[in-house]
Design a protein around this motif. Structure first.
Motif, PDB file in Angstrom:
ATOM      1  N   PHE A   1      -0.656   7.625  12.795  1.00  0.00           N
ATOM      2  CA  PHE A   1      -0.661   7.042  11.452  1.00  0.00           C
ATOM      3  C   PHE A   1      -1.425   7.955  10.476  1.00  0.00           C
ATOM      4  CE2 PHE A   1      -3.600   4.471   8.792  1.00  0.00           C
ATOM      5  CZ  PHE A   1      -2.693   4.065   7.834  1.00  0.00           C
ATOM      6  N   LEU A   2      -2.590   8.445  10.920  1.00  0.00           N
ATOM      7  CA  LEU A   2      -3.402   9.280  10.021  1.00  0.00           C
ATOM      8  C   LEU A   2      -2.730  10.617   9.756  1.00  0.00           C
ATOM      9  CD1 LEU A   2      -6.994   8.545  11.337  1.00  0.00           C
ATOM     10  CD2 LEU A   2      -5.963   7.792   9.210  1.00  0.00           C
ATOM     11  N   LEU A   3      -2.120  11.221  10.795  1.00  0.00           N
ATOM     12  CA  LEU A   3      -1.432  12.500  10.582  1.00  0.00           C
ATOM     13  C   LEU A   3      -0.280  12.322   9.604  1.00  0.00           C
ATOM     14  CD1 LEU A   3      -1.351  14.121  14.136  1.00  0.00           C
ATOM     15  CD2 LEU A   3      -2.620  14.891  12.147  1.00  0.00           C
ATOM     16  N   LYS A   4       0.380  11.155   9.662  1.00  0.00           N
ATOM     17  CA  LYS A   4       1.453  10.895   8.708  1.00  0.00           C
ATOM     18  C   LYS A   4       0.902  10.748   7.300  1.00  0.00           C
ATOM     19  CE  LYS A   4       4.595   7.768   9.667  1.00  0.00           C
ATOM     20  NZ  LYS A   4       5.173   6.545  10.265  1.00  0.00           N
ATOM     21  N   GLU A   5      -0.259  10.104   7.215  1.00  0.00           N
ATOM     22  CA  GLU A   5      -0.854   9.869   5.897  1.00  0.00           C
ATOM     23  C   GLU A   5      -1.255  11.173   5.203  1.00  0.00           C
ATOM     24  OE1 GLU A   5      -1.938   6.805   4.084  1.00  0.00           O
ATOM     25  OE2 GLU A   5      -0.204   6.136   5.201  1.00  0.00           O
ATOM     26  N   THR A   6      -1.412  12.254   5.992  1.00  0.00           N
ATOM     27  CA  THR A   6      -1.807  13.514   5.352  1.00  0.00           C
ATOM     28  C   THR A   6      -0.791  13.957   4.304  1.00  0.00           C
ATOM     29  OG1 THR A   6      -0.706  14.793   7.056  1.00  0.00           O
ATOM     30  CG2 THR A   6      -3.061  14.435   7.352  1.00  0.00           C
ATOM     31  N   SER A   7       0.417  13.372   4.342  1.00  0.00           N
ATOM     32  CA  SER A   7       1.437  13.804   3.388  1.00  0.00           C
ATOM     33  C   SER A   7       1.060  13.510   1.938  1.00  0.00           C
ATOM     34  CB  SER A   7       2.778  13.146   3.723  1.00  0.00           C
ATOM     35  OG  SER A   7       2.655  11.751   3.664  1.00  0.00           O
ATOM     36  N   VAL A   8       0.056  12.667   1.704  1.00  0.00           N
ATOM     37  CA  VAL A   8      -0.313  12.403   0.309  1.00  0.00           C
ATOM     38  C   VAL A   8      -1.309  13.434  -0.236  1.00  0.00           C
ATOM     39  CG1 VAL A   8       0.035   9.931   0.637  1.00  0.00           C
ATOM     40  CG2 VAL A   8      -2.260  10.841   0.698  1.00  0.00           C
ATOM     41  N   PHE A   9      -1.759  14.345   0.627  1.00  0.00           N
ATOM     42  CA  PHE A   9      -2.743  15.329   0.158  1.00  0.00           C
ATOM     43  C   PHE A   9      -2.217  16.185  -0.988  1.00  0.00           C
ATOM     44  CE2 PHE A   9      -5.171  15.577   4.399  1.00  0.00           C
ATOM     45  CZ  PHE A   9      -5.826  14.415   4.060  1.00  0.00           C
TER      46      PHE A   9
ATOM     47  N   THR B   1     -12.606  18.990   1.097  1.00  0.00           N
ATOM     48  CA  THR B   1     -13.578  17.991   1.548  1.00  0.00           C
ATOM     49  C   THR B   1     -13.096  16.596   1.197  1.00  0.00           C
ATOM     50  OG1 THR B   1     -15.124  19.605   0.680  1.00  0.00           O
ATOM     51  CG2 THR B   1     -16.057  17.637   1.669  1.00  0.00           C
ATOM     52  N   CYS B   2     -12.511  16.491   0.022  1.00  0.00           N
ATOM     53  CA  CYS B   2     -12.011  15.198  -0.436  1.00  0.00           C
ATOM     54  C   CYS B   2     -10.953  14.672   0.533  1.00  0.00           C
ATOM     55  CB  CYS B   2     -11.440  15.361  -1.838  1.00  0.00           C
ATOM     56  SG  CYS B   2     -10.616  13.929  -2.444  1.00  0.00           S
ATOM     57  N   GLY B   3     -10.046  15.576   0.977  1.00  0.00           N
ATOM     58  CA  GLY B   3      -9.021  15.176   1.932  1.00  0.00           C
ATOM     59  C   GLY B   3      -9.630  14.691   3.233  1.00  0.00           C
ATOM     60  N   VAL B   4     -10.573  15.477   3.765  1.00  0.00           N
ATOM     61  CA  VAL B   4     -11.216  15.104   5.032  1.00  0.00           C
ATOM     62  C   VAL B   4     -11.928  13.767   4.885  1.00  0.00           C
ATOM     63  CG1 VAL B   4     -13.002  15.733   6.685  1.00  0.00           C
ATOM     64  CG2 VAL B   4     -11.492  17.491   5.772  1.00  0.00           C
ATOM     65  N   LEU B   5     -12.671  13.641   3.770  1.00  0.00           N
ATOM     66  CA  LEU B   5     -13.450  12.428   3.530  1.00  0.00           C
ATOM     67  C   LEU B   5     -12.535  11.212   3.393  1.00  0.00           C
ATOM     68  CD1 LEU B   5     -16.499  12.086   3.196  1.00  0.00           C
ATOM     69  CD2 LEU B   5     -16.147  12.051   0.729  1.00  0.00           C
ATOM     70  N   GLY B   6     -11.473  11.368   2.584  1.00  0.00           N
ATOM     71  CA  GLY B   6     -10.562  10.253   2.365  1.00  0.00           C
ATOM     72  C   GLY B   6      -9.903   9.808   3.655  1.00  0.00           C
ATOM     73  N   LEU B   7      -9.381  10.789   4.408  1.00  0.00           N
ATOM     74  CA  LEU B   7      -8.709  10.459   5.660  1.00  0.00           C
ATOM     75  C   LEU B   7      -9.691   9.843   6.659  1.00  0.00           C
ATOM     76  CD1 LEU B   7      -5.776  10.895   6.650  1.00  0.00           C
ATOM     77  CD2 LEU B   7      -6.644  12.795   7.978  1.00  0.00           C
ATOM     78  N   GLY B   8     -10.898  10.436   6.709  1.00  0.00           N
ATOM     79  CA  GLY B   8     -11.915   9.946   7.650  1.00  0.00           C
ATOM     80  C   GLY B   8     -12.318   8.514   7.337  1.00  0.00           C
ATOM     81  N   LEU B   9     -12.529   8.221   6.054  1.00  0.00           N
ATOM     82  CA  LEU B   9     -12.959   6.874   5.674  1.00  0.00           C
ATOM     83  C   LEU B   9     -11.859   5.856   5.937  1.00  0.00           C
ATOM     84  CD1 LEU B   9     -14.902   7.591   2.371  1.00  0.00           C
ATOM     85  CD2 LEU B   9     -15.836   6.706   4.502  1.00  0.00           C
TER      86      LEU B   9
ATOM     87  N   LEU C   1      -4.291   5.023   0.692  1.00  0.00           N
ATOM     88  CA  LEU C   1      -5.008   6.297   0.761  1.00  0.00           C
ATOM     89  C   LEU C   1      -4.878   7.060  -0.554  1.00  0.00           C
ATOM     90  CD1 LEU C   1      -6.595   8.400   2.344  1.00  0.00           C
ATOM     91  CD2 LEU C   1      -4.461   9.287   3.222  1.00  0.00           C
ATOM     92  N   LEU C   2      -3.708   6.977  -1.159  1.00  0.00           N
ATOM     93  CA  LEU C   2      -3.471   7.700  -2.401  1.00  0.00           C
ATOM     94  C   LEU C   2      -4.487   7.290  -3.467  1.00  0.00           C
ATOM     95  CD1 LEU C   2      -1.547   9.699  -3.669  1.00  0.00           C
ATOM     96  CD2 LEU C   2      -0.040   7.845  -4.278  1.00  0.00           C
ATOM     97  N   VAL C   3      -4.717   5.987  -3.584  1.00  0.00           N
ATOM     98  CA  VAL C   3      -5.667   5.484  -4.573  1.00  0.00           C
ATOM     99  C   VAL C   3      -7.090   5.903  -4.200  1.00  0.00           C
ATOM    100  CG1 VAL C   3      -6.588   3.398  -5.635  1.00  0.00           C
ATOM    101  CG2 VAL C   3      -4.166   3.568  -5.163  1.00  0.00           C
ATOM    102  N   GLN C   4      -7.398   5.855  -2.904  1.00  0.00           N
ATOM    103  CA  GLN C   4      -8.723   6.284  -2.454  1.00  0.00           C
ATOM    104  C   GLN C   4      -8.965   7.749  -2.798  1.00  0.00           C
ATOM    105  OE1 GLN C   4      -8.651   5.401   1.721  1.00  0.00           O
ATOM    106  NE2 GLN C   4      -8.257   3.241   1.340  1.00  0.00           N
TER     107      GLN C   4
ATOM    108  N   LYS D   1       0.831  -1.205   0.000  1.00  0.00           N
ATOM    109  CA  LYS D   1       0.000   0.000   0.000  1.00  0.00           C
ATOM    110  C   LYS D   1       0.867   1.257   0.000  1.00  0.00           C
ATOM    111  CE  LYS D   1      -2.534  -1.421   3.424  1.00  0.00           C
ATOM    112  NZ  LYS D   1      -3.423  -1.207   4.574  1.00  0.00           N
ATOM    113  N   THR D   2       1.953   1.223   0.773  1.00  0.00           N
ATOM    114  CA  THR D   2       2.788   2.418   0.871  1.00  0.00           C
ATOM    115  C   THR D   2       3.576   2.681  -0.401  1.00  0.00           C
ATOM    116  OG1 THR D   2       3.034   1.758   3.153  1.00  0.00           O
ATOM    117  CG2 THR D   2       4.308   3.634   2.445  1.00  0.00           C
ATOM    118  N   THR D   3       3.883   1.621  -1.158  1.00  0.00           N
ATOM    119  CA  THR D   3       4.684   1.840  -2.364  1.00  0.00           C
ATOM    120  C   THR D   3       3.939   2.669  -3.408  1.00  0.00           C
ATOM    121  OG1 THR D   3       4.047  -0.362  -3.044  1.00  0.00           O
ATOM    122  CG2 THR D   3       6.308  -0.062  -2.311  1.00  0.00           C
ATOM    123  N   SER D   4       2.625   2.879  -3.219  1.00  0.00           N
ATOM    124  CA  SER D   4       1.931   3.750  -4.172  1.00  0.00           C
ATOM    125  C   SER D   4       2.534   5.153  -4.150  1.00  0.00           C
ATOM    126  CB  SER D   4       0.440   3.797  -3.858  1.00  0.00           C
ATOM    127  OG  SER D   4       0.226   4.282  -2.563  1.00  0.00           O
TER     128      SER D   4
END
Lengths: 224, 219
Positions: free
Chosen positions: B153-161, B87-95, B65-68, A162-165
């Motif tokens: 984990f979620l705060l880190k994932e925000t980097s794909v926004f 909204t897309c960012g909030v929705l994606g991260l929330g889901l 998350l990137l694909v979502q 998943k992360t490699t995306s």
């Protein structure tokens, strides 16, 4: 509404190209997982040793990996270190380095947790039988640890895939990039291609990751 | 490294930090709500909703998350669902987060001994009262370390926004590197600002974990 752009995938070799793109991600993650498991075992064992300086170094390493987003690490390695040290690395090498750096820490922590969960009496019995530290770890502790570890490391594989995306961000042509290229190329002929193509990419990731994570759940229940 | 350049860039990063935090925390709030709702559904085994929750968890845990985000931001408008990048960012991260939060809260709920439910019921409490006043508070406090780990984990994932053109920290860094090629300064600030965002949560996490272990010590 009629045309959702799925047909774009059957033009030429588009679908094959998507699969090749997916393989790029999977390949990077498999190489990184292999490195992570091997080095992770070593790092995990080191984490259980009672040396203060060793503990401090490994703790800092783990915290860096825990706190920094993988994307930031990718940027630092791919854009930062090349600048500072003047070397030239391919994006694939940078990606494999970063994901291994991350994976080794995660795996090390899993190994540490599994070793800690093995009762102290196992160590004591082994020492009482006259085994030295190396033998104890090799013949007694690690075999038991590995059984607990297998489901956890399988989980790491799906996380890695998943992360490699993210590697798309440093210019590697993987499945998302191919998807974008296909959509761009068919912008005129099929304006709704974005829906069909991204839906298929979504599905592809799911098809790859779902069976692996089910396997992990199954093994965890069976071997716990 | 050039101090003047750093000074010049800091305001830009500060704006980016605020945007990242705003979207991040809204997404986390959404994920907590989804997590509570989903965990309650699974706990009470509500027939149809239970199956839907199960499918939801599997789908969002097994895709990046990137694909979502790409799907929500680029694909959904083609079928008439248009939303802004924010909204897309909030929705994606929330889901995404919801799928993880459900699992965490549910394992908290499962860790509460059955005797707690039985005692509450025998005291004449209704099923809902038992859940809200007896089970849930204990389950939440059990799952706090897990929830904090999810939040990090979620705060880190925000980097794909940055990929859906939100001006977050990553986007700012990439943009500035592209324009002025001050790579080292930009990356240094990027690390510093992610530390500002994540270090407090991480420290909080380890304090809470230690306290929880202290609490279990007597058992």
């Amino acid at each position: 509404m009629a045309n959702l752009g799925i047909d774009v995938l059957f033009k030429g070799t588009n679908f094959l190209r998507l699969l090749q793109g997916l393989w790029v991600s999977v390949e990077i993650s498999l190489v990184s997982v292999a490195i992570s498991i091997l080095l992770g075992l070593v790092v995990g064992v080191l984490m259980t040793f009672n040396k203060l300086w060793l503990k401090a170094i490994l703790k800092i390493y783990l915290e860096i990996v825990r706190i920094m987003p993988q994307m930031v690490l990718l940027f630092i390695v791919y854009f930062g270190t090349t600048r500072v040290f003047g070397w030239d690395i391919t994006a694939e090498a940078a990606a494999i380095f970063v994901f291994s750096f991350w994976g080794v820490a995660e795996m090390g922590d899993l190994v540490r947790g599994s070793i800690k969960s093995i009762p102290k009496i196992q160590f004591e019995s082994a020492y009482a039988l006259g085994m030295d530290k190396k033998q104890t770890y090799f013949y007694i502790i690690l075999p038991q640890t590995i059984r607990r570890l297998i489901p956890l490391s399988i989980n790491l594989i799906t996380r890695m895939i998943k992360t490699t995306s993210l590697v798309m961000m440093i210019g590697i042509v993987e499945v998302l990039k191919v998807a974008q290229q296909i959509i761009e190329a068919n912008r005129k002929a099929s304006p709704n291609a974005a829906f069909g193509v991204f839906a298929v990419v979504f599905l592809l990731y799911f098809i790859v990751c779902w069976p692996i994570s089910r396997l992990a759940v199954y093994l965890e229940k069976r071997w716990a | 490294m050039d101090i003047n350049i750093l000074r010049e860039y800091i305001p830009l990063y500060k704006d980016a930090l605020f945007l990242t935090m705003k979207i991040g925390w809204q997404g986390i709030l959404l994920s907590l709500i989804l997590g509570l709702a989903g965990a309650a559904i699974l706990h009470f085994r509500i027939p149809v909703l239970k199956a839907i929750t199960g499918i939801y968890i599997e789908i969002f845990r097994n895709t990046p998350l990137l694909v979502q985000l790409f799907f929500i931001y680029f694909a959904l408008p083609k079928v008439g669902i248009k939303i802004t990048a924010e909204t897309c960012g909030v929705l994606g991260l929330g889901l995404l987060g919801g799928a993880y939060m459900i699992e965490t809260i549910r394992s908290g709920l499962e860790s509460i001994p059955v005797i707690q439910t039985e005692s509450a019921l025998s005291l004449g409490m209704t099923k809902e009262q038992t859940f809200i006043h007896v089970i849930l508070p204990q389950a939440i406090s059990m799952s706090v370390p897990g929830l904090l780990a999810n939040i990090i984990f979620l705060l880190k994932e925000t980097s794909v926004f940055s990929t859906i053109s939100l001006m977050d920290l990553m986007f700012t860094a990439k943009d500035l590197i592209g324009m002025y090629a001050k790579t080292i300064e930009c990356l240094f600030l990027l690390v510093v600002f992610y530390l500002i965002m994540l270090l407090p949560v991480s420290i909080l996490g380890s304090i809470v974990e230690r306290r929880m272990r202290y609490g279990q010590f007597g058992d």
